[in-house]
Design an enzyme around this catalytic site. Structure first.
Site, PDB file in Angstrom:
ATOM      1  N   LYS A 165      41.327 -11.367  14.400  1.00 33.77           N
ATOM      2  CA  LYS A 165      40.759 -11.108  13.066  1.00 33.77           C
ATOM      3  C   LYS A 165      41.554 -10.094  12.231  1.00 33.77           C
ATOM      4  CE  LYS A 165      36.149 -12.620  14.406  1.00 33.77           C
ATOM      5  NZ  LYS A 165      34.877 -12.229  15.023  1.00 33.77           N
TER       6      LYS A 165
ATOM      7  N   SER B 151      38.711 -12.740  19.128  1.00 34.72           N
ATOM      8  CA  SER B 151      38.476 -11.975  17.893  1.00 34.72           C
ATOM      9  C   SER B 151      39.546 -10.932  17.595  1.00 34.72           C
ATOM     10  CB  SER B 151      37.117 -11.289  17.948  1.00 34.72           C
ATOM     11  OG  SER B 151      36.129 -12.219  17.623  1.00 34.72           O
TER      12      SER B 151
ATOM     13  N   VAL C 151      36.327 -11.717  22.986  1.00 36.53           N
ATOM     14  CA  VAL C 151      35.556 -12.150  24.149  1.00 36.53           C
ATOM     15  C   VAL C 151      36.435 -12.722  25.260  1.00 36.53           C
ATOM     16  CG1 VAL C 151      33.402 -12.514  22.891  1.00 36.53           C
ATOM     17  CG2 VAL C 151      35.035 -14.401  23.125  1.00 36.53           C
TER      18      VAL C 151
ATOM     19  N   TYR D 205      40.695 -21.642  12.255  1.00 34.73           N
ATOM     20  CA  TYR D 205      40.059 -20.492  12.915  1.00 34.73           C
ATOM     21  C   TYR D 205      39.951 -20.717  14.431  1.00 34.73           C
ATOM     22  CZ  TYR D 205      36.514 -17.130  14.365  1.00 34.73           C
ATOM     23  OH  TYR D 205      35.834 -16.144  15.034  1.00 34.73           O
TER      24      TYR D 205
ATOM     25  N   TYR E 245      32.655  -4.682  17.291  1.00 32.28           N
ATOM     26  CA  TYR E 245      31.335  -5.327  17.177  1.00 32.28           C
ATOM     27  C   TYR E 245      30.308  -4.272  16.768  1.00 32.28           C
ATOM     28  CZ  TYR E 245      33.824  -8.950  19.727  1.00 32.28           C
ATOM     29  OH  TYR E 245      34.747  -9.860  20.125  1.00 32.28           O
TER      30      TYR E 245
HETATM   31  N1  GLU Z   1      35.945 -17.878  19.272  1.00 30.27           N
HETATM   32  C1  GLU Z   1      34.911 -16.902  19.241  1.00 30.27           C
HETATM   33  C2  GLU Z   1      33.987 -17.140  18.080  1.00 30.27           C
HETATM   34  O1  GLU Z   1      34.416 -17.195  16.969  1.00 30.27           O
HETATM   35  C3  GLU Z   1      35.513 -15.549  19.166  1.00 30.27           C
HETATM   36  C4  GLU Z   1      34.484 -14.568  19.466  1.00 30.27           C
HETATM   37  C5  GLU Z   1      35.007 -13.199  19.758  1.00 30.27           C
HETATM   38  O2  GLU Z   1      36.042 -12.979  20.384  1.00 30.27           O
HETATM   39  O3  GLU Z   1      34.286 -12.288  19.339  1.00 30.27           O
HETATM   40  O4  GLU Z   1      32.804 -17.265  18.241  1.00 30.27           O
END
Ligand code: GLU
Length: 427
Positions: free
Chosen positions: A67, A64, A259, A189, A241
């Site tokens: 992002k 993430s 994560v 993605y 988060y």
């Molecule tokens: N590939 C994970 C998802 O999109 C990334 C989650 C993350 O790092 O928060 O669910």
């Protein structure tokens, strides 16, 4: 000096080594294979000098942390208005993979949750999955200052198990909030989440954000300062988060976690931080990573809302080289608060002079607001038959190519300005 900072960084990391709380991400087997003891920390100074401690060469997937970078790329490529029409900037307080959209607009609430991140991918121009992904990979690589690569095993697993993300993408499509084929967007993605980075890559990417889009390592302007300001804003409000409030209070740095165990954090203008330790807390943030950032912030005084002093005094000296001429020597970073002080002083003293000479030779930085205010002083004094001159050899206020338009008002040296002011006196 550098050795001392290295000791700080080593010590702050060492203090958290015994922390073994949390668990590896296990939603795909590849992430559960990470060495739970892996622990790296890199700090990049704003000039690109890095301090590395521990496992800073270990690669892990960005997840993430991708992002904010894809959001920045979308802003860069299609502009803020077009992005805002598709993705909001409101914190949700919900889990990152919540299947939700804004009740009224039917668009994702922000780009740091999966819905917003998937929508951001769909905004990246490109005729194929490959083209779109290449643009993203290229952008991340430019921020990191080296060519990054993808972990194909993680990508394959993300793709095989990504049903929740599929649900999100199809929901967005049904609301008209996603352009293009949802499966293609998801493919990009999943790939972007699987890009491999080290803590040093993250620190360098953070430093590029800290420098307003300039990668201090390569000297390349990757994107512009407006894109970065918006990106850092959503990192502050939505980056960690559903623990963002805690994070902002305790650490006070725009940040994003993933994560894979990484965290990227930015102190605008000063510092980029990359940290990795794959054991996660219940919200998906690296346990040691959060603690390291807390200590860095507390021990090195990095909280971005720390009010350390009144905005720096901008007037270096005030003197009268001649009875009706007053010189204001201005120094430092000229932003709103500093210029406000200068203007208030000059306007308060207006009965003491005929000509105010503002000498900006020693200024280090300026923004458009300050420029406009300094130029405006002349108009505001004019009503009282006063004149305002500027000594601006570097073109801080009036760029060299516009100097002709300000002939007789803008000078290269203080002597020239004072001479001109004296003539006005005699005349
Ligand atoms: N590939 C994970 C998802 O999109 C990334 C989650 C993350 O790092 O928060 O669910």
């Amino acid at each position: 000096m550098a050795a001392l900072v290295q000791q700080y960084v080593d010590r702050i990391r060492a203090e958290q080594i015994s922390l073994r709380d949390g668990a590896l991400a296990s939603y795909i087997p590849e992430l559960a294979k990470a060495d739970p003891e892996g622990f790296g920390l890199t700090l990049s100074a704003s000039d690109g000098y890095v301090y590395e401690s521990g496992d800073t060469a270990v690669e892990f997937t960005i997840q993430s942390i991708s992002k904010p970078f894809t959001y920045a790329l979308a802003l860069d490529q299609i502009g803020q208005d077009a992005v805002d029409a598709r993705i909001g900037v409101e914190p949700t307080g919900e889990a990152f993979n919540e299947i939700s959209v804004d009740n009224v607009t039917k668009t994702p609430k922000n780009p740091m949750i999966n819905a917003g991140a998937i929508a951001a991918v769909s905004l990246i121009p490109g005729d194929s999955v490959g083209e779109r992904f290449e643009r993203i990979l290229e952008f991340y690589s430019e921020c990191a200052g080296r060519r990054l690569d993808i972990d194909m095993d993680v990508y394959a697993s993300e793709k095989a198990t990504g049903n929740r993300n599929r649900a999100i993408a199809y929901m967005l499509t049904s609301f008209g909030a996603l352009t293009g084929d949802p499966d293609e967007v998801l493919d990009v993605y999943f790939r972007q989440c699987s890009i491999k980075v080290t803590t040093t890559d993250l620190a360098r990417m953070a430093a590029t954000l800290a420098r307003g889009g300039l990668n201090p390592l390569t000297g390349r302007q990757v994107t512009d300062a407006n894109v970065i300001r918006r990106t850092l804003s959503v990192m502050v409000t939505c980056g960690m988060y559903d623990a963002t409030g805690d994070w902002v209070s305790a650490v006070g740095l725009p940040a994003k976690s993933g994560v894979g165990g990484g965290i990227v954090a930015v102190l605008p203008g000063q510092l980029g931080i990359g940290v990795y330790s794959p054991r996660l807390d219940s919200r998906g943030n690296s346990v040691r990573g959060v603690q390291v950032c807390r200590s860095l912030s507390a021990q090195l005084g990095l909280h971005f809302l720390t009010v350390s002093r009144e905005s720096s005094a901008t007037l270096r000296a005030v003197f009268d080289p001649s009875p009706r001429v007053r010189v204001y020597e201005i120094q430092g970073d000229l932003l709103f608060a500093g210029v406000e002080q200068v203007l208030r002083t000059a306007e308060r003293d207006r009965d003491d002079y005929d000509v105010a000479v503002l000498d900006v030779t020693r200024v280090n930085d300026i923004n458009d607001a300050a420029r406009g205010m300094l130029i405006g002083l002349r108009a505001s004094l004019a009503g009282g038959d006063k004149e305002a001159y500027l000594v601006d050899p570097e073109g801080w206020v009036v760029r060299a190519d516009r100097r002709e338009d300000y002939r007789g008002i803008v000078f290269r040296t203080l002597d020239e300005a004072v001479d001109a002011a004296r003539q006005l006196e005699i005349g």
